[in-house]
Write a protein that holds these residues in place. Structure first.
Motif, short mmCIF file in Angstrom:
data_model
loop_
_atom_site.label_atom_id
_atom_site.label_comp_id
_atom_site.label_asym_id
_atom_site.label_seq_id
_atom_site.Cartn_x
_atom_site.Cartn_y
_atom_site.Cartn_z
N PHE A 29 22.18 11.43 15.32
CA PHE A 29 23.03 10.29 15.70
C PHE A 29 22.32 9.28 16.18
O PHE A 29 21.63 9.19 17.56
N LEU A 30 22.19 8.01 15.92
CA LEU A 30 21.35 7.06 16.07
C LEU A 30 22.10 6.00 16.86
O LEU A 30 23.66 5.82 16.45
N PRO A 31 21.91 5.50 18.08
CA PRO A 31 22.44 4.61 18.81
C PRO A 31 22.75 3.23 18.13
O PRO A 31 21.93 2.76 17.19
N ASN A 32 23.80 2.48 18.39
CA ASN A 32 24.05 1.16 17.93
C ASN A 32 23.33 0.09 18.33
O ASN A 32 23.74 -0.54 19.50
N LEU A 33 21.90 0.02 17.96
CA LEU A 33 21.05 -1.02 19.26
C LEU A 33 21.37 -2.67 18.17
O LEU A 33 21.29 -2.50 17.09
N CYS A 34 21.35 -3.52 19.28
CA CYS A 34 21.19 -4.55 18.80
C CYS A 34 20.28 -5.56 19.73
O CYS A 34 20.22 -5.26 20.83
N GLN A 35 19.68 -6.54 19.05
CA GLN A 35 18.62 -7.30 19.72
C GLN A 35 19.44 -8.54 20.17
O GLN A 35 20.02 -9.30 19.37
N VAL A 36 19.53 -8.70 21.61
CA VAL A 36 20.29 -9.73 22.03
C VAL A 36 19.70 -10.76 23.18
O VAL A 36 18.68 -10.24 23.66
N THR A 37 20.11 -11.79 23.26
CA THR A 37 19.20 -12.70 24.47
C THR A 37 20.31 -12.80 25.72
O THR A 37 21.39 -13.15 25.34
N PHE A 47 16.28 -13.48 28.70
CA PHE A 47 15.76 -12.13 28.35
C PHE A 47 16.05 -11.71 26.96
O PHE A 47 17.23 -11.62 26.87
N ARG A 48 15.16 -11.42 26.19
CA ARG A 48 15.68 -10.40 24.89
C ARG A 48 15.34 -9.31 25.13
O ARG A 48 14.37 -8.56 25.40
N LEU A 49 16.45 -8.42 24.82
CA LEU A 49 16.51 -7.12 25.15
C LEU A 49 17.19 -6.36 23.92
O LEU A 49 17.88 -6.95 23.01
N ARG A 50 16.93 -5.28 23.72
CA ARG A 50 17.43 -4.20 22.79
C ARG A 50 18.35 -3.41 23.34
O ARG A 50 18.09 -2.56 23.95
N VAL A 51 19.63 -3.68 23.18
CA VAL A 51 20.60 -2.93 23.99
C VAL A 51 21.68 -2.48 22.93
O VAL A 51 21.79 -3.02 21.69
N SER A 52 22.47 -1.32 23.49
CA SER A 52 23.66 -0.76 22.50
C SER A 52 24.80 -1.63 22.78
O SER A 52 24.84 -2.38 23.48
N ALA A 53 25.60 -1.40 21.75
CA ALA A 53 26.98 -2.21 21.61
C ALA A 53 27.78 -1.96 22.89
O ALA A 53 28.28 -2.91 23.46
#
Length: 98
Positions: A29-37, A47-53
């Protein structure tokens, strides 16, 4: 790059696919990751982070990146997020002292 959220620590979980005949096979089960600023108000930086929804919704609910990091436990945060949190704490302490 690992498949985990930089803010909440949410990562890959394992489990089973279960068929109608009740056969079980391994799956991930993979987390729903998004590349967001995200913008820090205290540091006036992006800051550019890779976070879950889910983490993104929580950041918005708490009132921004600064509020989220100040309330979060350091154990859940990634190394980069811990550094960010320390910088924000230092900057807010300087603003209060001045």
């Amino acid at each position: 790059m690992s498949r985990s959220c930089e803010l909440t620590g949410k990562g890959v979980q394992s489990g089973n696919n279960v068929s109608h005949a009740n056969n079980k096979t391994k799956r991930k089960f993979l987390p729903n990751l998004c590349q967001v600023t995200l913008i820090s108000d205290a540091l006036n930086q992006r800051f550019r982070l890779r976070v879950s929804a889910a983490a993104l919704r929580t950041v918005e609910h708490r009132g921004g990146l600064d509020a989220f990091l100040l309330k979060a436990s350091e154990l859940d945060l990634s190394q980069r997020a811990r550094l960010l949190r320390r910088q924000i704490v230092k900057k807010t302490a300087e603003a209060v002292a001045a």
